[in-house]
Design an enzyme around this catalytic site. Structure first.
Site, PDB file in Angstrom:
ATOM      1  N   ASP A  41       2.732  -6.049   2.237  1.00 39.44           N
ATOM      2  CA  ASP A  41       1.470  -5.428   2.656  1.00 39.44           C
ATOM      3  C   ASP A  41       1.762  -4.188   3.502  1.00 39.44           C
ATOM      4  OD1 ASP A  41      -1.245  -4.979   2.969  1.00 39.44           O
ATOM      5  OD2 ASP A  41      -1.546  -6.544   4.461  1.00 39.44           O
TER       6      ASP A  41
ATOM      7  N   GLU B 142      -7.569  -4.056  -3.710  1.00 34.55           N
ATOM      8  CA  GLU B 142      -7.915  -4.829  -2.502  1.00 34.55           C
ATOM      9  C   GLU B 142      -9.194  -4.230  -1.921  1.00 34.55           C
ATOM     10  OE1 GLU B 142      -6.065  -6.631   1.624  1.00 34.55           O
ATOM     11  OE2 GLU B 142      -5.236  -4.770   0.848  1.00 34.55           O
TER      12      GLU B 142
ATOM     13  N   ILE C 234       4.645 -11.374  12.943  1.00 35.46           N
ATOM     14  CA  ILE C 234       3.579 -10.742  13.712  1.00 35.46           C
ATOM     15  C   ILE C 234       2.217 -11.114  13.133  1.00 35.46           C
ATOM     16  CG2 ILE C 234       2.572  -8.512  14.367  1.00 35.46           C
ATOM     17  CD1 ILE C 234       5.578  -7.485  14.062  1.00 35.46           C
TER      18      ILE C 234
ATOM     19  N   HIS D 148       0.823  -1.218   0.000  1.00 36.48           N
ATOM     20  CA  HIS D 148       0.000   0.000   0.000  1.00 36.48           C
ATOM     21  C   HIS D 148       0.853   1.262   0.000  1.00 36.48           C
ATOM     22  CE1 HIS D 148      -3.780  -2.145   0.743  1.00 36.48           C
ATOM     23  NE2 HIS D 148      -3.044  -2.963   1.477  1.00 36.48           N
TER      24      HIS D 148
ATOM     25  N   LEU E  19      -4.582  -5.586  13.607  1.00 31.66           N
ATOM     26  CA  LEU E  19      -3.407  -5.407  12.753  1.00 31.66           C
ATOM     27  C   LEU E  19      -3.803  -4.641  11.498  1.00 31.66           C
ATOM     28  CD1 LEU E  19      -1.534  -8.839  12.930  1.00 31.66           C
ATOM     29  CD2 LEU E  19      -0.726  -6.634  13.777  1.00 31.66           C
ATOM     30  N   ALA E  20      -2.983  -3.667  11.116  1.00 29.90           N
ATOM     31  CA  ALA E  20      -3.327  -2.786   9.988  1.00 29.90           C
ATOM     32  C   ALA E  20      -2.158  -2.741   9.015  1.00 29.90           C
ATOM     33  CB  ALA E  20      -3.645  -1.381  10.498  1.00 29.90           C
TER      34      ALA E  20
END
Length: 394
Positions: A283, A138, A259, A69, A316-317
């Site tokens: 990501d 996405e 993670i 992103h 989670l981002a």
């Protein structure tokens, strides 16, 4: 350096398409790979610029990140040429030479702006930076049950007509779409993507194992960030995860930051899926390569602390994972070889995006997308289409 000269990276270990050369060299001329061989085969030409190293240095094809992103305070959703330029200039530092500019679930207007911008950028980009080889859409055609960090307010059912509008706005550059095929019209969109040579990826999906099977029949061939945003594995319902393990038709993305999934789960996935179908992704968000702090993701504040990016509720981002760290982590977690890494970072994504004739391996005639790693697997140099785009400072 004279534009007519060739660059020779000499006395290195070259991970070429079909063999690994321990005392090798590779020659780059006019954006292409023009020679690969053992050092005793090299015949110096008058305009050759020789970079002599040692066999502890490894030359591999540049990584192709199909799911990213942002980086360095830029995001594909910013909808500006400057943002994509920042991404393209920064990514060679971590060994990425090509990527898909990845959007996220937002208003139709915001998505269209990002797509239009990326399509224009792709047609005007320069050779000196990482190449935007397409767009990864996405969302917003995903499951509200599996939204993750995608804003639920903008999620909508799959829509062929809307996708057609967006593909037109993007100049035909959408190459991969993450969707939930179990949603209304999901299989119709999956079929349309297959017909128009766009990769249909199952992600942010609550599909059952059988529904994934139906999606594969319709044309799905990819899984978005394994483990995250999907129905997990159960002994009476294998879900999306079980299908990713068992269905050979699927390439499978994985974020190996330790993670998004524990190292043991990376090894479990690798042992089951193998380097034949795995694709390493980052990501990553705009916060990558920046200090700890609070940043924006789709209008939501994201808190970044050393290795982790989360929304206010702890979700989670995305990640701040660098591709060279993904490589090191994957080798550590799975004991895979660097040859396996080349498959997962370059060959598999190139094949999935139908780019393997020009990218994804070190072979004469292909684009000179080259990464030089030192003995610690740190990035020493990155060449994007024959241009030195990054060199590590001593």
């Amino acid at each position: 350096m004279d534009t007519h000269s060739s660059i020779i990276i000499y006395n290195v270990t070259v991970y070429s398409e079909n063999q690994t050369l321990k005392n090798g060299y590779i020659k780059l001329t006019n954006k292409k790979i023009t020679e690969i061989g053992e050092i005793h085969q090299y015949v110096r030409q008058p305009n050759d610029h020789v970079i002599e190293l040692s066999p502890s240095y490894k030359v591999i094809p540049g990584a192709i990140d199909v799911h990213i992103h942002g980086v360095n305070n830029a995001d594909a959703m910013d909808g500006t040429a400057e943002a994509l330029k920042t991404m393209a200039r920064t990514l060679p530092k971590e060994g990425t030479t090509s990527f898909l500019a990845t959007t996220m679930t937002q208003s139709n207007k915001a998505v269209e702006k990002a797509l239009r911008n990326a399509g224009t950028y792709i047609e005007q980009q320069t050779d000196a930076d990482a190449e935007v080889v397409g767009i990864h859409l996405e969302g917003p055609f995903i499951s509200p049950k599996r939204a993750g960090a995608q804003p639920p307010t903008h999620i909508q059912d799959p829509n062929v007509a809307l996708f057609q509008e967006w593909q037109k706005a993007a100049g035909g550059h959408i190459k991969l779409v993450t969707l939930a095929p179990e949603q209304p019209n999901g299989l119709a969109l999956t079929s349309y993507l297959k017909e128009t040579n766009v990769v249909a990826s199952i992600g942010h999906s609550d599909s059952t194992y059988d529904q994934v099977g139906e999606a594969i029949e319709a044309g799905a061939s990819h899984i978005t960030h394994l483990y995250n945003g999907m129905r997990g594995l159960h002994h009476r319902e294998p879900g999306v995860l079980g299908a990713a393990y068992l269905r050979d038709e699927l390439f499978v993305e994985l974020i190996t930051d330790g993670i998004h999934c524990r190292p043991e789960m990376v090894k479990l996935a690798y042992d089951q899926i193998t380097s034949e179908r795995m694709i390493l992704i980052t990501d990553s968000l705009r916060a990558k390569w920046l200090k700890n702090g609070t940043y924006d993701l789709g209008g939501q504040p994201v808190h970044v602390n050393d290795t982790t990016a989360t929304l206010a509720d702890g979700t989670l981002a995305g990640s701040i994972l660098k591709m060279n760290d993904a490589i090191k982590n994957t080798m550590s977690f799975t004991n895979c070889s660097l040859e396996d890494i080349v498959k997962m970072t370059a060959e598999n994504p190139a094949k999935q995006l139908n780019l393997f004739d020009t990218k994804g391996s070190l072979k004469i005639g292909k684009d000179a997308d080259i990464v030089v790693l030192n003995e610690n697997l740190d990035v020493e140099m990155t060449f994007c289409r024959g241009t030195l785009s990054f060199q590590k400072e001593d």
